[in-house]
Design a protein around this motif. Structure first.
Motif, PDB file in Angstrom:
ATOM      1  N   ALA A 258      -9.879 -23.262 -20.150  1.00  0.00           N
ATOM      2  CA  ALA A 258     -10.993 -23.961 -19.527  1.00  0.00           C
ATOM      3  C   ALA A 258     -12.239 -23.090 -19.493  1.00  0.00           C
ATOM      4  N   GLY A 259     -12.071 -21.794 -19.235  1.00  0.00           N
ATOM      5  CA  GLY A 259     -13.216 -20.896 -19.212  1.00  0.00           C
ATOM      6  C   GLY A 259     -13.899 -20.808 -20.567  1.00  0.00           C
ATOM      7  N   VAL A 260     -13.109 -20.686 -21.630  1.00  0.00           N
ATOM      8  CA  VAL A 260     -13.689 -20.582 -22.977  1.00  0.00           C
ATOM      9  C   VAL A 260     -14.348 -21.904 -23.375  1.00  0.00           C
ATOM     10  N   LEU A 261     -13.682 -23.020 -23.103  1.00  0.00           N
ATOM     11  CA  LEU A 261     -14.263 -24.314 -23.442  1.00  0.00           C
ATOM     12  C   LEU A 261     -15.536 -24.579 -22.640  1.00  0.00           C
ATOM     13  N   GLY A 262     -15.544 -24.161 -21.375  1.00  0.00           N
ATOM     14  CA  GLY A 262     -16.749 -24.319 -20.569  1.00  0.00           C
ATOM     15  C   GLY A 262     -17.913 -23.525 -21.135  1.00  0.00           C
ATOM     16  N   ALA A 263     -17.639 -22.307 -21.589  1.00  0.00           N
ATOM     17  CA  ALA A 263     -18.697 -21.484 -22.183  1.00  0.00           C
ATOM     18  C   ALA A 263     -19.206 -22.110 -23.478  1.00  0.00           C
ATOM     19  N   SER A 264     -18.307 -22.697 -24.267  1.00  0.00           N
ATOM     20  CA  SER A 264     -18.732 -23.368 -25.500  1.00  0.00           C
ATOM     21  C   SER A 264     -19.587 -24.589 -25.182  1.00  0.00           C
ATOM     22  N   LEU A 265     -19.198 -25.354 -24.169  1.00  0.00           N
ATOM     23  CA  LEU A 265     -19.986 -26.521 -23.775  1.00  0.00           C
ATOM     24  C   LEU A 265     -21.397 -26.126 -23.356  1.00  0.00           C
ATOM     25  N   ALA A 266     -21.511 -24.971 -22.728  1.00  0.00           N
ATOM     26  CA  ALA A 266     -22.810 -24.540 -22.211  1.00  0.00           C
ATOM     27  C   ALA A 266     -23.818 -24.268 -23.324  1.00  0.00           C
ATOM     28  N   THR A 267     -23.336 -24.102 -24.559  1.00  0.00           N
ATOM     29  CA  THR A 267     -24.265 -23.857 -25.673  1.00  0.00           C
ATOM     30  C   THR A 267     -24.864 -25.146 -26.219  1.00  0.00           C
ATOM     31  N   LEU A 268     -24.407 -26.302 -25.744  1.00  0.00           N
ATOM     32  CA  LEU A 268     -24.855 -27.590 -26.267  1.00  0.00           C
ATOM     33  C   LEU A 268     -25.885 -28.211 -25.321  1.00  0.00           C
ATOM     34  N   ARG A 269     -27.065 -28.513 -25.848  1.00  0.00           N
ATOM     35  CA  ARG A 269     -28.123 -29.072 -25.010  1.00  0.00           C
ATOM     36  C   ARG A 269     -27.868 -30.523 -24.625  1.00  0.00           C
ATOM     37  N   ALA A 270     -26.918 -31.166 -25.310  1.00  0.00           N
ATOM     38  CA  ALA A 270     -26.638 -32.569 -25.003  1.00  0.00           C
ATOM     39  C   ALA A 270     -26.001 -32.741 -23.629  1.00  0.00           C
ATOM     40  N   VAL A 271     -25.426 -31.674 -23.102  1.00  0.00           N
ATOM     41  CA  VAL A 271     -24.787 -31.758 -21.792  1.00  0.00           C
ATOM     42  C   VAL A 271     -25.242 -30.587 -20.924  1.00  0.00           C
ATOM     43  N   SER A 272     -25.255 -30.840 -19.631  1.00  0.00           N
ATOM     44  CA  SER A 272     -25.480 -29.780 -18.645  1.00  0.00           C
ATOM     45  C   SER A 272     -24.118 -29.433 -18.054  1.00  0.00           C
ATOM     46  N   THR A 273     -23.712 -28.176 -18.184  1.00  0.00           N
ATOM     47  CA  THR A 273     -22.352 -27.775 -17.833  1.00  0.00           C
ATOM     48  C   THR A 273     -22.341 -26.872 -16.610  1.00  0.00           C
ATOM     49  N   ARG A 274     -21.449 -27.169 -15.674  1.00  0.00           N
ATOM     50  CA  ARG A 274     -21.199 -26.300 -14.533  1.00  0.00           C
ATOM     51  C   ARG A 274     -19.717 -25.944 -14.533  1.00  0.00           C
ATOM     52  N   VAL A 275     -19.409 -24.669 -14.290  1.00  0.00           N
ATOM     53  CA  VAL A 275     -18.023 -24.203 -14.227  1.00  0.00           C
ATOM     54  C   VAL A 275     -17.788 -23.564 -12.861  1.00  0.00           C
ATOM     55  N   ILE A 276     -16.819 -24.101 -12.148  1.00  0.00           N
ATOM     56  CA  ILE A 276     -16.490 -23.617 -10.800  1.00  0.00           C
ATOM     57  C   ILE A 276     -15.009 -23.302 -10.750  1.00  0.00           C
ATOM     58  N   VAL A 277     -14.654 -22.126 -10.244  1.00  0.00           N
ATOM     59  CA  VAL A 277     -13.249 -21.777 -10.039  1.00  0.00           C
ATOM     60  C   VAL A 277     -12.981 -21.736  -8.541  1.00  0.00           C
ATOM     61  N   PHE A 278     -11.722 -21.980  -8.200  1.00  0.00           N
ATOM     62  CA  PHE A 278     -11.410 -22.024  -6.766  1.00  0.00           C
ATOM     63  C   PHE A 278      -9.961 -21.652  -6.508  1.00  0.00           C
ATOM     64  N   ASP A 279      -9.738 -21.109  -5.322  1.00  0.00           N
ATOM     65  CA  ASP A 279      -8.410 -21.000  -4.707  1.00  0.00           C
ATOM     66  C   ASP A 279      -8.601 -21.518  -3.284  1.00  0.00           C
ATOM     67  N   THR A 280      -8.614 -20.639  -2.287  1.00  0.00           N
ATOM     68  CA  THR A 280      -9.016 -21.086  -0.957  1.00  0.00           C
ATOM     69  C   THR A 280     -10.523 -20.963  -0.763  1.00  0.00           C
TER      70      THR A 280
END
Length: 418
Positions: A258-280
């Motif tokens: 998911a981290g790698v795919l999120g970074a790849s998505l961020a290079t595309l201007r067609a979408v605005s990408t946010r990546v959030i990780v969580f535990d507690t």
């Protein structure tokens, strides 16, 4: 007796039959079957074979490499433990890593490494840069390194980053183009053209339009005109994509992909990408998307899980509900307020957000997850299923087109709650 990783070929070991008095092809076949069984079953099988097979040369070294891992817990006669194991010696582990790379294909090496981490505590030994450099990089090794991040000594960190970068680059090579093509499918499908750009070619219609040019001798179609779509003008991102990634220890492989795919998505201007990780707690890693290695080292694997809190943060980022795809990557083992989580998901779906729950984003097979909560998500209109990384681009394209993601998952035969 502990079963080893199989080392036989497709023919596999089969039963033995009677032999003639003299050496024959049948005798040779029998000896080969015994050899395979001995390699599969390990040293504990030697007494049963009554000295009929002896492993020497490369076979002996293969047996020793497997025995160090799989015979370590086997009990000998009288309940005595056998003497297998890698021990705590860094040189012996380095030799073992070298041996398995010599005698086994990469796919098997990765399985052996994974078993060594789980059975013999090899993870702690990977804190040595020399051993880490000798290991075969893969997603599971990256997950191990991320879980050990806080324990990595300074001398090992750079080696760890090199290993992680090799895995990241491999994932990018496999998936970046298909992900790009899927996202750039946000084109004006109502306007067709005979001079499309290559990513916008409709290959099905192109082949149909050129069937008259079929060459039976070459069994191919000569294309003299392309059919495709004109690309919509973009002054801003057409869609918002929010990835909420569960970083509990059981989700290690999913976190890496998911981290790698999120970074790849961020290079595309067609979408605005946010990546959030969580535990507690919830950590927004969007500002680290320019380097997926930095992003992964910002992950803290392990700890509890508060999915409700993460979804609440994700909901706060939604400004265009009908143009937003929110992907929750989690096994749904909720440690927070489950009732509140269900209410938040219902509110997002009712507002028009396309919500998808990925129970796993990995190649590891059927995941463990909360079946009841997954079924509840599906009933709300947030389909829940597991997905392999190779299928994620098509999944995302389906969501971006606002097609029925649940139906797509069903057609693909993906794991769904029952």
């Amino acid at each position: 007796m502990t079963e080893r990783t199989p080392v036989v070929d497709e023919a596999g070991p089969v039963g033995t039959g009677p032999t003639d008095a003299g050496p024959t092809d049948a005798d040779a076949d029998d000896a080969e079957r015994l050899r395979r069984w001995r390699l599969v079953l390990g040293a504990p099988a030697a007494p049963a074979l009554d000295g009929r097979i002896s492993l020497t040369g490369p076979d002996g070294e293969i047996d020793a490499a497997l025995g160090a891992l799989y015979d370590a817990d086997a009990a000998g006669e009288g309940g005595r433990r056998r003497s297998g194991g890698l021990g705590a010696s860094a040189p012996s582990v380095a030799r073992w890593l070298g041996d398995i790379r010599t005698y086994f294909p990469t796919s098997v090496v990765r399985v052996l490494q994974r078993d060594a981490v789980a059975r013999l505590g090899l993870g702690q030994l990977l804190l040595e840069p020399e051993l880490l450099a000798a290991a075969e990089p893969d997603v599971h090794l990256v997950g191990t390194l991320l879980s050990l991040r806080s324990a990595l000594p300074e001398r090992t960190r750079e080696t760890a980053r090199v290993v992680v970068r090799r895995v990241v680059e491999d994932i990018e090579r496999r998936l970046e183009q298909s992900l790009r093509s899927a996202v750039l499918g946000a084109v004006d499908r109502t306007s067709r053209t005979r001079t499309p750009r290559l990513p916008d070619v409709d290959w099905d219609r192109t082949i149909l339009a050129n069937l008259r040019n079929y060459q039976p001798e070459q069994r191919t179609v000569i294309v003299d005109r392309l059919v495709g779509h004109t690309r919509a003008r973009r002054t801003a991102a057409l869609r918002d994509v929010i990835l909420l990634i569960d970083q509990s220890g059981s989700m290690a492989s999913s976190v890496v992909y998911a981290g790698v795919l999120g970074a790849s998505l961020a290079t595309l201007r067609a979408v605005s990408t946010r990546v959030i990780v969580f535990d507690t707690s919830v950590v927004d890693l969007t500002d680290q998307l320019d380097d997926p290695v930095d992003l992964l080292f910002g992950v803290r694997l392990g700890g509890g899980t508060d999915i409700d809190r993460a979804v609440g943060y994700g909901a706060s980022l939604v400004t265009r509900p009908t143009d937003t795809v929110l992907v929750l990557i989690s096994d749904l083992i909720e440690g927070g307020d489950q009732s509140s989580l269900v209410a938040r998901l219902r509110a997002l779906v009712d507002a028009g957000v396309c919500v998808v729950v990925l129970l796993a984003l990995s190649d590891d097979g059927t995941p463990a997850y909360d079946h009841r909560l997954a079924a509840t998500c599906a009933e709300l209109g947030a389909p829940a299923f597991a997905c392999t990384p190779d299928r994620f681009p098509e999944l995302l394209a389906t969501a971006l087109r606002r097609d029925d993601v649940g139906r797509w998952a069903s057609v693909q035969g993906l794991v769904r709650p029952t």
